[in-house]
Motif scaffolding. Structure first.
Motif, PDB file in Angstrom:
ATOM      1  N   GLU A   1       0.831  -1.200   0.000  1.00 22.15           N
ATOM      2  CA  GLU A   1       0.000   0.000   0.000  1.00 22.15           C
ATOM      3  C   GLU A   1       0.871   1.259   0.000  1.00 22.15           C
ATOM      4  N   VAL A   2       2.039   1.183   0.646  1.00 28.88           N
ATOM      5  CA  VAL A   2       2.973   2.311   0.650  1.00 28.88           C
ATOM      6  C   VAL A   2       3.538   2.525  -0.748  1.00 28.88           C
ATOM      7  N   VAL A   3       3.820   1.442  -1.455  1.00 26.78           N
ATOM      8  CA  VAL A   3       4.315   1.527  -2.826  1.00 26.78           C
ATOM      9  C   VAL A   3       3.261   2.189  -3.712  1.00 26.78           C
TER      10      VAL A   3
ATOM     11  N   GLU B   1      13.750  -5.632   1.843  1.00 26.08           N
ATOM     12  CA  GLU B   1      14.311  -4.629   2.750  1.00 26.08           C
ATOM     13  C   GLU B   1      15.825  -4.487   2.629  1.00 26.08           C
ATOM     14  N   TRP B   2      16.479  -5.459   2.036  1.00 20.84           N
ATOM     15  CA  TRP B   2      17.943  -5.444   1.923  1.00 20.84           C
ATOM     16  C   TRP B   2      18.424  -4.993   0.545  1.00 20.84           C
TER      17      TRP B   2
ATOM     18  N   ALA C   1      16.033   7.125  -5.045  1.00 21.51           N
ATOM     19  CA  ALA C   1      15.783   7.241  -3.603  1.00 21.51           C
ATOM     20  C   ALA C   1      15.034   6.011  -3.120  1.00 21.51           C
ATOM     21  N   THR C   2      15.370   5.568  -1.916  1.00 17.72           N
ATOM     22  CA  THR C   2      14.701   4.410  -1.331  1.00 17.72           C
ATOM     23  C   THR C   2      13.791   4.871  -0.196  1.00 17.72           C
ATOM     24  N   HIS C   3      12.606   4.270  -0.118  1.00 17.98           N
ATOM     25  CA  HIS C   3      11.566   4.681   0.831  1.00 17.98           C
ATOM     26  C   HIS C   3      11.200   3.511   1.738  1.00 17.98           C
ATOM     27  N   GLN C   4      10.850   3.828   2.969  1.00 25.48           N
ATOM     28  CA  GLN C   4      10.497   2.806   3.955  1.00 25.48           C
ATOM     29  C   GLN C   4       8.993   2.591   4.026  1.00 25.48           C
ATOM     30  N   ASP C   5       8.606   1.385   4.487  1.00 26.42           N
ATOM     31  CA  ASP C   5       7.190   1.111   4.728  1.00 26.42           C
ATOM     32  C   ASP C   5       6.853   1.487   6.166  1.00 26.42           C
TER      33      ASP C   5
END
Length: 293
Positions: free
Chosen positions: A108-110, A257-258, A276-280
């Motif tokens: 859902e974050v994606v 996550e890795w 850029a990398t984004h977190q859930d």
């Protein structure tokens, strides 16, 4: 002599037994799953089932037996969504079952990253593409939450396509189109016109073992495994993104996550900008974005 009717059973007792079985099986949220399975059998919502438990309501013996059978199957770690036939995703309720990847809350974050990028486009009818759509979750979220956009979704698994087709018909988003096509060759008619390309590709390395039994034993392997390092499909997406997106268009890729650093390096080497990398919501790296030069 006439046979005596079978006595009804207290719903609270049925749920208590279900929680005990699911707890012994290591199911992560046994109380939630027990209530959802009972709600499915009773044909009511989760809240109404909880209220019935508090009131001390009873259920018929055949209903209790049906709950017990679903609980038995859930205890084997068969996905809850396969048992109920539905999976919630953002504001949607999607049909799912064997042969299609069950949409997860972290995706859902994606979808939100893609929705935000699509809403930011200064166009009366921006175009978005979801490659490897599976159940159609991301594509249908885009189509319903950004209704002025045109959304295209591609899937090349027959089993998954059947579920996606059902969900597209169920949701009825008139601005969404589904195609059965390999993602590498998808939508040549859209070359250099797409504003947002999003994908939740298979990204598990071939020799890795998913920790959750629901994933390991029930999700289709084609939706999980992405080559020796898990990035084979990401490399394809990089090339397809350069073809489909117009300059300044956004690429959004879900990953493990890795894998954020590896994907940023891969995309930067291919010429992408602003990686850029984004977190859930669990603060794990979940998606990497980039801009087409």
């Amino acid at each position: 002599m006439p046979q005596e009717p079978v006595a009804d059973l207290p719903l609270a007792a049925v749920l208590r037994d279900a929680v005990e079985v699911l707890s012994r099986a290591g199911v992560p949220d046994p109380d939630v799953d027990a209530v959802l399975l009972a709600a499915h059998v009773l044909g009511v919502g989760r809240g109404e089932t909880d209220a019935a438990r508090v009131r001390g309501d009873s259920v018929r013996r055949e209903q209790a037996d049906a709950v017990a059978e679903l609980v038995r199957r859930r205890a084997t770690r068969e996905p809850l969504q396969h048992l109920t036939g539905v999976a919630p995703f953002r504001h949607l309720e999607l049909r799912v079952g064997p042969g299609v990847f069950v949409p997860r809350p972290e995706t859902e974050v994606v979808a939100q990253l893609a929705i935000d990028a699509l809403r930011a486009v200064a166009s009366a009818e921006p175009v978005a593409v979801d490659l490897g759509t599976g159940s159609g979750a991301i594509a249908l979220a885009l189509a319903t939450e950004v209704p002025h956009a045109r959304v295209y979704a591609a899937e090349n698994s027959v089993d998954a396509f059947v579920w996606a087709k059902e969900n597209f018909a169920l949701i009825g988003a008139k601005n969404a189109r589904l195609a059965f096509i390999d993602l590498e060759h998808a939508f040549p008619e859209l070359d250099a016109t797409v504003s947002v390309l999003v994908s939740n590709p298979p990204y598990v390395p071939d020799d890795a073992i998913p920790r959750d039994p629901e994933v390991r034993f029930f999700d289709p392997p084609a939706a999980l495994y992405g080559g020796a390092d898990g990035l084979d499909v990401v490399r394809v997406l990089s090339g397809v993104g350069m073809r489909l997106l117009h300059p300044g268009g956004s690429l959004v890729i879900e990953h493990g996550e890795w894998q954020g650093e590896q994907i940023r390096e891969l995309l930067a080497a291919a010429g992408w900008r602003a990686t850029a990398t984004h977190q859930d919501l669990t603060m794990r790296d979940r998606a990497t974005t980039a801009v087409r030069p």
